[in-house]
Design a protein around this motif. Structure first.
Motif, PDB file in Angstrom:
ATOM      1  N   VAL A  10       0.858  -1.177   0.000  1.00  0.00           N
ATOM      2  CA  VAL A  10       0.000   0.000   0.000  1.00  0.00           C
ATOM      3  C   VAL A  10       0.894   1.227   0.000  1.00  0.00           C
ATOM      4  O   VAL A  10       1.667   1.417   0.924  1.00  0.00           O
ATOM      5  N   SER A  12       0.942   5.532  -0.580  1.00  0.00           N
ATOM      6  CA  SER A  12       0.190   6.756  -0.736  1.00  0.00           C
ATOM      7  C   SER A  12       1.129   7.902  -0.462  1.00  0.00           C
ATOM      8  O   SER A  12       1.749   7.947   0.588  1.00  0.00           O
ATOM      9  N   HIS A  44     -12.058   1.222   7.202  1.00  0.00           N
ATOM     10  CA  HIS A  44     -11.518   1.123   5.855  1.00  0.00           C
ATOM     11  C   HIS A  44     -10.217   0.330   5.806  1.00  0.00           C
ATOM     12  O   HIS A  44      -9.627   0.174   4.725  1.00  0.00           O
ATOM     13  N   LEU A  45      -9.766  -0.192   6.933  1.00  0.00           N
ATOM     14  CA  LEU A  45      -8.554  -1.011   6.966  1.00  0.00           C
ATOM     15  C   LEU A  45      -8.837  -2.471   7.285  1.00  0.00           C
ATOM     16  O   LEU A  45      -7.939  -3.308   7.235  1.00  0.00           O
ATOM     17  N   ARG A  48      -7.727  -5.536   5.279  1.00  0.00           N
ATOM     18  CA  ARG A  48      -6.300  -5.835   5.153  1.00  0.00           C
ATOM     19  C   ARG A  48      -5.613  -6.112   6.493  1.00  0.00           C
ATOM     20  O   ARG A  48      -4.458  -6.541   6.503  1.00  0.00           O
ATOM     21  N   ALA A 383     -12.032   6.743   2.735  1.00  0.00           N
ATOM     22  CA  ALA A 383     -11.179   5.750   2.080  1.00  0.00           C
ATOM     23  C   ALA A 383      -9.814   6.349   1.738  1.00  0.00           C
ATOM     24  O   ALA A 383      -8.769   5.714   1.936  1.00  0.00           O
ATOM     25  N   GLU A 384      -9.812   7.594   1.233  1.00  0.00           N
ATOM     26  CA  GLU A 384      -8.551   8.270   0.917  1.00  0.00           C
ATOM     27  C   GLU A 384      -7.762   8.560   2.190  1.00  0.00           C
ATOM     28  O   GLU A 384      -6.536   8.398   2.229  1.00  0.00           O
ATOM     29  N   ARG A 387      -6.073   5.402   3.455  1.00  0.00           N
ATOM     30  CA  ARG A 387      -4.877   5.007   2.701  1.00  0.00           C
ATOM     31  C   ARG A 387      -3.657   5.791   3.158  1.00  0.00           C
ATOM     32  O   ARG A 387      -2.557   5.247   3.295  1.00  0.00           O
ATOM     33  N   GLU A 390      -2.658   4.589   6.665  1.00  0.00           N
ATOM     34  CA  GLU A 390      -2.016   3.277   6.589  1.00  0.00           C
ATOM     35  C   GLU A 390      -0.546   3.412   6.207  1.00  0.00           C
ATOM     36  O   GLU A 390       0.333   2.786   6.804  1.00  0.00           O
ATOM     37  N   CYS A 391      -0.276   4.235   5.213  1.00  0.00           N
ATOM     38  CA  CYS A 391       1.095   4.370   4.746  1.00  0.00           C
ATOM     39  C   CYS A 391       1.976   5.069   5.773  1.00  0.00           C
ATOM     40  O   CYS A 391       3.103   4.658   6.015  1.00  0.00           O
TER      41      CYS A 391
END
Length: 406
Positions: A10, A12, A44-45, A48, A383-384, A387, A390-391
């Motif tokens: 992932v 971003s 949203h995670l 994963r 969602a954005e 991401r 997460e990164c």
């Protein structure tokens, strides 16, 4: 409980991510109690990561009042149940209810909670295929940093709790200082909070809140019973009703309205008693989250009459983008978090300006210019935001965010 062992690529910008870790341990407000930004991100995670969400005691010191009694009974009910994967929870989410001492204002209390949490959480962490990333929105778990065997600690700074009315500021300040010093990655939801962390010697990523556009644009189904029968037009606020609200703004608007009702919807935390004496002001209490789009549909104007305080200057209100996504007129107090959206709504600096703007929007609705400006909400989805989070915060990165400033 088993954790997924697969890794996901992932990436971003601006971070460069390597492989993603498989498990996340989250310390935050109770899952499902109210839709916090951390809950939105985690949802949203879940495709994963295996997420272990730890319901904590919160940040308010217990008092001898009805609210504390109700909250205490709620925690006792949680503790009486075994922590397990509930069929009603999303896949890959496990909610834990470790027993905690309900005070954190003294060193003895914090040492006791450190011991209690380590005893209950260490076996879980050590049973996972690899150490999880620990994410916390609350400074009160600072004593676990360096003691719980996790991959790294992430401080997701969502508010300046040291400025919130009704909280025990001294222990919160002390625990936040330790957390900021010990965390590996820091993420702040506002420029004000990022600047505060910088003054504490640490850099942080900026991640403002997102919004679920389809949910808010849908308008809900049916009407809300709590406002049925109230005189229209409805001028609506939803959120925690507490001392951050500027009563002078409400008082002036209530006096100037020729007809209609000011609706304050949400849980109450020691609100100003003056609100109970105002005509045209109705407090309907906590509503279910899925009722809010229907409430917005029935509203002539959505308002955010916060006072200009250190706590409100630091916050990033979730409701701001939610309000805008409904398509309804919005009038708010000018604050750092609201000013950047000034082309989408009406800003007010005084009770008189606030009242005038609300009454104008009751008659005129949303302007064409404001409607056009709100199109940029399409780039603000959860969602954005997830991401990016997460990164920066969960995946292994080439440069550790939150390093000391030099």
């Amino acid at each position: 409980m088993t954790a997924t062992t697969s890794f996901t690529k992932v990436c971003s910008p601006p971070g460069r991510c390597r492989r993603a870790l498989s498990s996340v341990l989250v310390f935050a407000d109770d899952w499902g109690r109210h839709p916090s930004s951390c809950q939105h991100l985690i949802r949203h995670l879940l495709d994963r990561y295996e997420v272990h969400w730890v319901n904590t005691i919160g940040t308010r010191t217990p008092r001898l009042d009805g609210a504390t009694l109700s909250r205490g009974l709620e925690k006792v009910r949680q503790w009486s149940r075994r922590s397990k994967q509930d069929a009603a929870l999303p896949r890959n989410l496990h909610v834990l209810n470790p027993r905690m001492w309900p005070w954190f204002g003294s060193r003895i209390s914090r040492r006791l909670n450190r011991s209690l949490l380590l005893r209950q959480l260490r076996p879980l962490v050590e049973s996972l295929p690899e150490p999880p990333v620990a994410v916390t929105t609350l400074p009160i778990v600072a004593d676990l940093v360096g003691a719980l065997p996790v991959r790294q600690w992430v401080y997701y700074c969502v508010d300046d709790f040291t400025q919130w009315p009704g909280l025990d500021h001294k222990p919160l300040r002390e625990t936040e200082e330790r957390l900021v010093a010990g965390a590996d990655v820091l993420v702040a939801v506002s420029e004000t909070l990022r600047d505060k962390l910088a003054r504490m010697g640490r850099s942080a990523h900026l991640l403002t809140h997102g919004v679920d556009l389809p949910f808010w644009k849908g308008g809900g189904a049916g009407s809300v019973d709590a406002v049925r029968g109230l005189q229209h037009p409805l001028v609506v606020f939803w959120g925690v009703v507490d001392r951050r609200m500027d009563v002078a703004f409400i008082r002036r608007l209530a006096a100037d309205l020729a007809e209609g009702t000011i609706v304050l919807a949400g849980p109450e935390a020691d609100p100003d008693p003056a609100l109970a004496q105002m005509e045209r002001v109705v407090r309907v209490g906590r509503l279910e989250f899925d009722q809010l789009p229907s409430l917005a549909r029935d509203a002539a104007v959505l308002i955010m009459p916060y006072a200009d305080l250190p706590a409100t200057r630091a916050m990033q209100p979730l409701k701001l983008k939610e309000y805008l996504a409904t398509g309804r007129p919005v009038v708010v107090r000018r604050l750092p978090a609201t000013e950047e959206w000034g082309d989408c709504l009406d800003l007010a600096d005084s009770p008189e300006a606030f009242s005038e703007a609300v009454r104008r929007r009751v008659g005129e609705g949303v302007s064409t210019r404001q409607t056009a400006a709100r199109r940029r909400l399409a780039r603000e989805t959860w969602a954005e935001k997830a991401r990016a989070f997460e990164c920066w915060a969960i995946s292994e990165t080439s440069a550790r965010a939150g390093a000391p400033l030099t």
